[in-house]
Design an enzyme around this catalytic site. Structure first.
Site, PDB file in Angstrom:
ATOM      1  N   THR A   9       0.833  -1.213   0.000  1.00  0.00           N
ATOM      2  CA  THR A   9       0.000   0.000   0.000  1.00  0.00           C
ATOM      3  C   THR A   9       0.868   1.263   0.000  1.00  0.00           C
ATOM      4  OG1 THR A   9      -1.717  -1.169   1.216  1.00  0.00           O
ATOM      5  CG2 THR A   9      -1.825   1.225   1.259  1.00  0.00           C
ATOM      6  N   GLY A  49       2.859  -2.805   8.518  1.00  0.00           N
ATOM      7  CA  GLY A  49       3.131  -3.003   9.934  1.00  0.00           C
ATOM      8  C   GLY A  49       4.611  -3.271  10.173  1.00  0.00           C
ATOM      9  N   GLU A  90      -6.248  -5.798   3.973  1.00  0.00           N
ATOM     10  CA  GLU A  90      -6.297  -7.014   3.148  1.00  0.00           C
ATOM     11  C   GLU A  90      -7.426  -6.972   2.141  1.00  0.00           C
ATOM     12  OE1 GLU A  90      -3.448  -8.608   4.373  1.00  0.00           O
ATOM     13  OE2 GLU A  90      -3.577  -8.908   2.227  1.00  0.00           O
TER      14      GLU A  90
HETATM   15  C1  LIG Z   1      -4.906 -12.315  10.005  1.00  0.00           C
HETATM   16  C2  LIG Z   1      -4.222 -11.352  10.901  1.00  0.00           C
HETATM   17  C3  LIG Z   1      -3.093 -10.625  10.238  1.00  0.00           C
HETATM   18  C4  LIG Z   1      -3.601  -9.553   9.352  1.00  0.00           C
HETATM   19  C5  LIG Z   1      -2.502  -8.633   8.853  1.00  0.00           C
HETATM   20  C6  LIG Z   1      -3.123  -7.519   8.120  1.00  0.00           C
HETATM   21  C7  LIG Z   1      -2.138  -6.463   7.719  1.00  0.00           C
HETATM   22  C8  LIG Z   1      -2.666  -5.832   6.484  1.00  0.00           C
HETATM   23  C9  LIG Z   1      -2.017  -6.019   5.315  1.00  0.00           C
HETATM   24  C10 LIG Z   1      -2.530  -5.437   4.089  1.00  0.00           C
HETATM   25  O1  LIG Z   1      -3.554  -4.788   4.057  1.00  0.00           O
HETATM   26  S1  LIG Z   1      -1.601  -5.820   2.715  1.00  0.00           S
HETATM   27  C11 LIG Z   1      -2.356  -4.923   1.416  1.00  0.00           C
HETATM   28  C12 LIG Z   1      -3.690  -5.495   1.055  1.00  0.00           C
HETATM   29  N1  LIG Z   1      -4.176  -4.842  -0.108  1.00  0.00           N
HETATM   30  C13 LIG Z   1      -5.172  -5.322  -0.856  1.00  0.00           C
HETATM   31  O2  LIG Z   1      -5.801  -6.312  -0.530  1.00  0.00           O
HETATM   32  C14 LIG Z   1      -5.468  -4.562  -2.101  1.00  0.00           C
HETATM   33  C15 LIG Z   1      -6.807  -4.938  -2.679  1.00  0.00           C
HETATM   34  N2  LIG Z   1      -6.804  -4.833  -4.131  1.00  0.00           N
HETATM   35  C16 LIG Z   1      -6.674  -5.963  -4.908  1.00  0.00           C
HETATM   36  O3  LIG Z   1      -6.569  -7.085  -4.445  1.00  0.00           O
HETATM   37  C17 LIG Z   1      -6.713  -5.746  -6.389  1.00  0.00           C
HETATM   38  O4  LIG Z   1      -6.359  -4.430  -6.687  1.00  0.00           O
HETATM   39  C18 LIG Z   1      -8.120  -6.021  -6.980  1.00  0.00           C
HETATM   40  C19 LIG Z   1      -9.164  -5.244  -6.245  1.00  0.00           C
HETATM   41  C20 LIG Z   1      -8.384  -7.506  -6.876  1.00  0.00           C
HETATM   42  C21 LIG Z   1      -8.156  -5.596  -8.419  1.00  0.00           C
HETATM   43  O5  LIG Z   1      -7.014  -6.122  -9.024  1.00  0.00           O
HETATM   44  P1  LIG Z   1      -6.796  -5.870 -10.570  1.00  0.00           P
HETATM   45  O6  LIG Z   1      -7.222  -4.486 -10.912  1.00  0.00           O
HETATM   46  O7  LIG Z   1      -5.413  -6.284 -10.915  1.00  0.00           O
HETATM   47  O8  LIG Z   1      -7.754  -6.937 -11.214  1.00  0.00           O
HETATM   48  P2  LIG Z   1      -9.188  -6.763 -11.815  1.00  0.00           P
HETATM   49  O9  LIG Z   1      -9.059  -6.014 -13.101  1.00  0.00           O
HETATM   50  O10 LIG Z   1     -10.164  -6.260 -10.819  1.00  0.00           O
HETATM   51  O11 LIG Z   1      -9.534  -8.292 -12.106  1.00  0.00           O
HETATM   52  C22 LIG Z   1      -8.832  -8.962 -13.148  1.00  0.00           C
HETATM   53  C23 LIG Z   1      -9.037 -10.434 -12.967  1.00  0.00           C
HETATM   54  O12 LIG Z   1      -8.150 -10.888 -11.944  1.00  0.00           O
HETATM   55  C24 LIG Z   1      -8.856 -11.638 -10.986  1.00  0.00           C
HETATM   56  N3  LIG Z   1      -8.193 -11.482  -9.702  1.00  0.00           N
HETATM   57  C25 LIG Z   1      -8.009 -10.329  -9.029  1.00  0.00           C
HETATM   58  N4  LIG Z   1      -7.342 -10.584  -7.886  1.00  0.00           N
HETATM   59  C26 LIG Z   1      -7.119 -11.916  -7.862  1.00  0.00           C
HETATM   60  C27 LIG Z   1      -6.476 -12.788  -6.923  1.00  0.00           C
HETATM   61  N5  LIG Z   1      -5.958 -12.335  -5.777  1.00  0.00           N
HETATM   62  N6  LIG Z   1      -6.417 -14.107  -7.196  1.00  0.00           N
HETATM   63  C28 LIG Z   1      -6.964 -14.565  -8.353  1.00  0.00           C
HETATM   64  N7  LIG Z   1      -7.599 -13.810  -9.291  1.00  0.00           N
HETATM   65  C29 LIG Z   1      -7.660 -12.486  -9.020  1.00  0.00           C
HETATM   66  C30 LIG Z   1     -10.228 -11.049 -10.996  1.00  0.00           C
HETATM   67  O13 LIG Z   1     -11.155 -11.956 -10.450  1.00  0.00           O
HETATM   68  C31 LIG Z   1     -10.427 -10.798 -12.474  1.00  0.00           C
HETATM   69  O14 LIG Z   1     -10.756 -12.006 -13.067  1.00  0.00           O
HETATM   70  P3  LIG Z   1     -11.824 -11.998 -14.262  1.00  0.00           P
HETATM   71  O15 LIG Z   1     -13.083 -11.449 -13.674  1.00  0.00           O
HETATM   72  O16 LIG Z   1     -11.245 -11.079 -15.313  1.00  0.00           O
HETATM   73  O17 LIG Z   1     -11.916 -13.426 -14.666  1.00  0.00           O
HETATM   74  C1  LIG Z   2      -4.741  -1.551  10.451  1.00  0.00           C
HETATM   75  C2  LIG Z   2      -4.223  -1.583   9.034  1.00  0.00           C
HETATM   76  C3  LIG Z   2      -3.071  -2.283   8.740  1.00  0.00           C
HETATM   77  C4  LIG Z   2      -2.577  -2.304   7.446  1.00  0.00           C
HETATM   78  N1  LIG Z   2      -1.422  -2.979   7.197  1.00  0.00           N
HETATM   79  C5  LIG Z   2      -0.922  -2.974   5.936  1.00  0.00           C
HETATM   80  C6  LIG Z   2       0.302  -3.652   5.655  1.00  0.00           C
HETATM   81  O1  LIG Z   2       0.917  -4.227   6.543  1.00  0.00           O
HETATM   82  N2  LIG Z   2       0.775  -3.627   4.386  1.00  0.00           N
HETATM   83  C7  LIG Z   2       0.113  -2.972   3.370  1.00  0.00           C
HETATM   84  O2  LIG Z   2       0.597  -2.987   2.233  1.00  0.00           O
HETATM   85  N3  LIG Z   2      -1.063  -2.325   3.611  1.00  0.00           N
HETATM   86  C8  LIG Z   2      -1.581  -2.312   4.853  1.00  0.00           C
HETATM   87  N4  LIG Z   2      -2.763  -1.670   5.120  1.00  0.00           N
HETATM   88  C9  LIG Z   2      -3.400  -0.877   4.048  1.00  0.00           C
HETATM   89  C10 LIG Z   2      -4.664  -1.541   3.524  1.00  0.00           C
HETATM   90  O3  LIG Z   2      -4.339  -2.652   2.749  1.00  0.00           O
HETATM   91  C11 LIG Z   2      -5.434  -0.493   2.710  1.00  0.00           C
HETATM   92  O4  LIG Z   2      -5.885   0.507   3.603  1.00  0.00           O
HETATM   93  C12 LIG Z   2      -6.619  -1.123   2.001  1.00  0.00           C
HETATM   94  O5  LIG Z   2      -6.171  -1.922   0.944  1.00  0.00           O
HETATM   95  C13 LIG Z   2      -7.606  -0.090   1.468  1.00  0.00           C
HETATM   96  O6  LIG Z   2      -6.960   0.789   0.580  1.00  0.00           O
HETATM   97  P1  LIG Z   2      -7.041   2.383   0.850  1.00  0.00           P
HETATM   98  O7  LIG Z   2      -6.681   2.627   2.232  1.00  0.00           O
HETATM   99  O8  LIG Z   2      -6.281   3.055  -0.235  1.00  0.00           O
HETATM  100  O9  LIG Z   2      -8.594   2.719   0.704  1.00  0.00           O
HETATM  101  P2  LIG Z   2      -9.345   3.105  -0.700  1.00  0.00           P
HETATM  102  O10 LIG Z   2      -9.165   2.025  -1.698  1.00  0.00           O
HETATM  103  O11 LIG Z   2      -8.946   4.476  -1.058  1.00  0.00           O
HETATM  104  O12 LIG Z   2     -10.847   3.052  -0.175  1.00  0.00           O
HETATM  105  C14 LIG Z   2     -11.573   4.241   0.166  1.00  0.00           C
HETATM  106  C15 LIG Z   2     -13.012   4.072  -0.317  1.00  0.00           C
HETATM  107  O13 LIG Z   2     -12.997   3.971  -1.737  1.00  0.00           O
HETATM  108  C16 LIG Z   2     -13.799   2.880  -2.165  1.00  0.00           C
HETATM  109  N5  LIG Z   2     -13.285   2.279  -3.392  1.00  0.00           N
HETATM  110  C17 LIG Z   2     -11.984   2.127  -3.742  1.00  0.00           C
HETATM  111  N6  LIG Z   2     -11.895   1.491  -4.925  1.00  0.00           N
HETATM  112  C18 LIG Z   2     -13.160   1.213  -5.329  1.00  0.00           C
HETATM  113  C19 LIG Z   2     -13.744   0.538  -6.441  1.00  0.00           C
HETATM  114  N7  LIG Z   2     -12.986   0.028  -7.425  1.00  0.00           N
HETATM  115  N8  LIG Z   2     -15.088   0.411  -6.489  1.00  0.00           N
HETATM  116  C20 LIG Z   2     -15.855   0.909  -5.505  1.00  0.00           C
HETATM  117  N9  LIG Z   2     -15.389   1.563  -4.416  1.00  0.00           N
HETATM  118  C21 LIG Z   2     -14.050   1.705  -4.337  1.00  0.00           C
HETATM  119  C22 LIG Z   2     -13.692   1.875  -1.026  1.00  0.00           C
HETATM  120  O14 LIG Z   2     -14.813   0.991  -1.010  1.00  0.00           O
HETATM  121  C23 LIG Z   2     -13.673   2.789   0.207  1.00  0.00           C
HETATM  122  O15 LIG Z   2     -15.007   3.059   0.594  1.00  0.00           O
HETATM  123  C24 LIG Z   2      -3.274  -1.623   6.414  1.00  0.00           C
HETATM  124  C25 LIG Z   2      -4.441  -0.930   6.704  1.00  0.00           C
HETATM  125  C26 LIG Z   2      -4.926  -0.905   8.016  1.00  0.00           C
HETATM  126  C27 LIG Z   2      -6.194  -0.146   8.324  1.00  0.00           C
END
Ligand SMILES: CCCCCCC/C=C/C(=O)SCCNC(=O)CCNC(=O)[C@H](O)C(C)(C)COP(=O)(O)OP(=O)(O)OC[C@H]1O[C@@H](n2cnc3c(N)ncnc32)[C@H](O)[C@@H]1OP(=O)(O)O
Ligand SMILES: Cc1cc2nc3c(=O)[nH]c(=O)nc-3n(C[C@H](O)[C@H](O)[C@H](O)COP(=O)(O)OP(=O)(O)OC[C@H]3O[C@@H](n4cnc5c(N)ncnc54)[C@H](O)[C@@H]3O)c2cc1C
Length: 652
Positions: free
Chosen positions: A154, A193, A436
């Site tokens: 992120t 984190g 996530e």
């Molecule tokens: C449990 C306790 C510990 C917790 C620790 C938590 C700490 C936090 C860590 C974090 O937050 S890490 C960062 C997390 N960030 C995200 O999750 C970001 C979310 N965004 C995405 O995953 C992607 O951007 C998206 C929303 C899936 C879009 O990806 P993209 O734009 O590349 O694809 P699309 O055009 O939407 O779809 C294309 C195609 O790909 C398929 N697909 C997308 N993702 C996946 C996947 N992960 N695996 C398999 N396939 C995937 C999607 O279904 C589309 O398929 P079709 O519809 O075209 O067939």
């Molecule tokens: C406690 C915590 C720990 C985290 N730890 C990590 C970490 O260790 N590593 C890491 O990489 N990240 C980490 N993150 C980041 C986290 O993965 C992002 O905050 C998360 O993926 C959401 O992205 P954003 O914050 O940019 O929100 P945005 O994507 O900007 O979301 C804001 C709003 O926009 C809307 N929106 C965005 N895209 C769309 C769409 N395509 N269609 C409709 N609505 C949409 C959402 O629904 C939401 O309401 C952490 C976040 C938190 C809160």
């Protein structure tokens, strides 16, 4: 242990004495067997006996810096302790199950630890994205803590839209290095984190370029701090992002690069490669790079089970000991657990915690199967895993946040005290709605798969097992109030919503809207269809897994587990009564949900629909007993938990 088993309140003991089902049997069932209960208890007792894990003063009275330093101190103790408790004889699945049930590992200590990402994502991303040599080299260092890492994806400007990430990695064939840069402030990594002060390595997800062409988002292992001085490496800027609603000891940080060079072999090359001359070999599926996120989304179901389980244990214990008001003159103040409204607040939390737990292990099984298939190049089931992980992560985290807050509210003023731990649990659980994969975005991902499946059904094509119900064209002529009947009702609702979305998309495109605009205009319905699909999965998996897994259990134990299944199913039928009452595009019901309540008269009284959603007092002792008897947590860990006798709750 005897001291820990000392009962601290006669109301708790009174409840405990009423228990009719076999607590040891039920505890072993949830742990996966007696031997795991024993291992878990050993682990928990070992950790709970460590005085060093007790805070000298409540951490809310410490400064931000003191809290972080205290968390690091405890993280070291925990690592040393849990490290020695590591049981190499267990499979990965058994270890995961044990960690999920143990209140000491994920829940209380790892969850708020500066090492949270090191444990949860850092090792997994190397496992999932590193080639054999890289896995061999880095996993050893990670597992023995030679290096401490995090997952840096992120950025300040992008969290959801991974393809929009701005950190760049440009390959220089002359030196066989990648040059990392954060071209703008929005390109700074923001959130990871442990990134602020704790991690000295991280996996950076960067937009990669070679030979002047984009190679998409690729993962890189990057050392960000000197292992001796812990100072940032040259061309690396690091810092803390500031105070948050919760997770304030996880040390979330920011990271910027300025012409920071790393060797070519730091690109994790299991799926994609860049050769010495800069030739890019792309992955068979670009989404394999997203694999670690799928892994965490699956584990979040378990985290929700554990987190909600802790909150509802606290609130139900409180409801057993708190006496308040005098509904009957000249009688003592009753336990607030006797109020049906209190039961209505809490029992769904007990049932939901178990539903998430069961669904987590069901999804883990699919995850491990798909991971094995991917290892031999078979991508057939990846889309189904992704769709399930997205909607179940979103739905369980959203529900858990609501139910944990309800537990806090159910404890009145004392629930608002930090000493109740309910505010901290809420702060952690609500974060799962964002991290996530933000929940709306996740539900829309599953909606993509549902729309595709709906179109395949219309063309007579086969669809994935979890969506096969979309092809069921049979009419539900009469409402069936059994669990299976209600599950079928939810299948009809989800199928109807998917059909309505398809019709809406078609209508908008017929009106000249682009596919993207039609999608956006239909997105609220798409989110609802995705949630409805998640309800189908959660309800049907809970029932079907209980049908199979409880066959060897004694009658009383089976009864109480099926009461949970019934409570969970009817609760959601009443929560979604509007959907179930509405004639859907594929099915109409001749009988309303009210008849369901009538048919469940063993459960419910005969007055208003709202009152039908309450659980009769006669059943009060039943569900409360589950958690008070240590079902949610083993009584060995929470000795003051009570055992609550179960009345014979009529089964459908
Ligand atoms: C449990 C306790 C510990 C917790 C620790 C938590 C700490 C936090 C860590 C974090 O937050 S890490 C960062 C997390 N960030 C995200 O999750 C970001 C979310 N965004 C995405 O995953 C992607 O951007 C998206 C929303 C899936 C879009 O990806 P993209 O734009 O590349 O694809 P699309 O055009 O939407 O779809 C294309 C195609 O790909 C398929 N697909 C997308 N993702 C996946 C996947 N992960 N695996 C398999 N396939 C995937 C999607 O279904 C589309 O398929 P079709 O519809 O075209 O067939
Ligand atoms: C406690 C915590 C720990 C985290 N730890 C990590 C970490 O260790 N590593 C890491 O990489 N990240 C980490 N993150 C980041 C986290 O993965 C992002 O905050 C998360 O993926 C959401 O992205 P954003 O914050 O940019 O929100 P945005 O994507 O900007 O979301 C804001 C709003 O926009 C809307 N929106 C965005 N895209 C769309 C769409 N395509 N269609 C409709 N609505 C949409 C959402 O629904 C939401 O309401 C952490 C976040 C938190 C809160």
């Amino acid at each position: 242990m005897d001291a820990v088993n000392k009962v601290i309140n006669e109301d708790l003991q009174k409840e405990r004495d009423k228990c009719k089902f076999n607590v040891a049997e039920l505890t072993a069932f949830l742990d996966g067997g007696d031997k795991f209960t024993q291992k878990r208890r050993e682990k928990e007792n070992r950790v709970f006996s460590i005085q060093g894990l007790r805070d000298a003063v409540p951490d809310e009275y410490m400064s931000h810096k003191e809290r972080y330093e205290n968390a690091v101190r405890k993280a070291v103790i925990m690592h040393q302790t849990l490290g020695t408790l590591e049981d190499k004889t267990l499979t990965e699945y058994e270890t995961a199950r044990l960690a999920l049930r143990a209140t000491t590992s994920s829940a209380i200590f790892k969850e708020n630890s500066p090492l949270m990402l090191h444990y949860s994502m850092f090792a997994n991303v190397i496992e999932g994205q590193g080639d054999e040599k890289q896995r061999e080299y880095w996993l050893k260092k990670i597992n023995n803590m030679e290096i401490i890492g995090t997952y840096a994806q992120t950025e300040l400007g992008h969290g959801t839209f991974i393809r929009g990430l701005e950190t760049t990695a440009e390959y220089d064939p002359k030196t066989e290095e990648f040059v990392l840069n954060s071209p703008k402030l929005t390109a700074y990594k923001w959130w990871p984190g442990g990134l602020a002060h704790t991690a000295n390595h991280c996996v950076v997800m960067a937009h990669t370029y070679s030979q002047g062409k984009s190679c998409g988002i690729q993962p890189f292992m990057v050392q960000i701090r000197d292992l001796e001085t812990n100072m940032p490496m040259k061309g690396v800027k690091l810092g803390e992002i500031g105070a948050k609603l919760g997770f304030n000891t996880v040390n979330n940080g920011f990271l910027g690069f300025e012409n920071h060079r790393i060797p070519r072999d730091r690109m994790l090359m299991k799926n994609s490669q860049i050769l010495k001359d800069g030739t890019f070999i792309s992955s068979p599926n670009s989404k394999l790079t997203y694999g670690t996120m799928v892994y965490i989304r699956v584990s979040i179901l378990g985290t929700m089970a554990n987190t909600l389980g802790r909150a509802v244990t606290i609130a139900t214990r409180y409801a057993a000991v708190r006496r308040q008001s005098q509904p009957k003159p000249n009688e003592p103040e009753p336990q607030i657990l006797d109020y049906v409204t209190q039961q209505h607040k809490l029992f769904i939390g007990i049932a939901s915690s178990h539903a998430y737990y069961i669904s987590c292990f069901w999804l883990w099984t699919l995850y491990h199967r798909v991971t094995k298939e991917l290892a031999v190049g078979n991508m057939d089931n990846l889309a189904e895993l992704h769709a399930l992980a997205c909607c179940l992560k979103a739905t369980t985290s959203a529900d858990a946040a609501v139910l944990v807050e309800r537990c806090r509210l159910a404890c009145g003023g004392h629930g608002y005290m930090l000493s109740s731990n309910l505010p901290q649990i809420y702060a952690n659980v609500t974060a799962a709605n964002t991290y996530e994969g933000e929940n709306t975005v996740m539900l829309l991902q599953t909606a993509r798969a549902l729309v595709k499946a709906g179109m395949q059904v219309a063309q007579g094509q086969k669809v994935s097992p979890s969506m096969a119900y979309l092809a069921d064209q049979s009419k539900m002529a009469k409402w069936d109030s059994s669990v299976d009947g209600i599950v079928k009702g939810f299948q009809k609702v989800a199928a109807g919503k998917v059909a309505a979305c398809l019709a809406s998309l078609q209508r908008h495109t017929n009106n000249g809207q682009s596919a993207e605009d039609a999608w956006n205009l239909t997105s609220v319905q798409l989110v609802a269809a995705s949630e409805a699909h998640a309800r189908v999965i959660l309800l049907s998996v809970f029932k079907s897994e209980m049908d199979v897994q409880t066959l060897t259990l004694s009658g009383e134990t089976r009864t109480v587990l099926f009461q949970l299944v019934q409570l969970y199913t009817i609760y959601w039928a009443l929560e979604k009564v509007g959907d179930l009452l509405l004639p859907t595009t594929t099915t109409t019901y001749s009988v309303s949900i009210c008849d369901t309540a009538m048919r469940c008269d063993g459960w419910m009284d005969e007055t208003s629909l709202f009152e039908k959603s309450t659980i009769q007092t006669s059943a009060r002792t039943g569900i409360a007993g589950l958690v008070l008897s240590g079902l949610v947590y083993d009584s060995a860990v929470y000795p003051e938990l009570v055992h609550q006798s179960l009345t014979s709750w009529p089964l459908q």
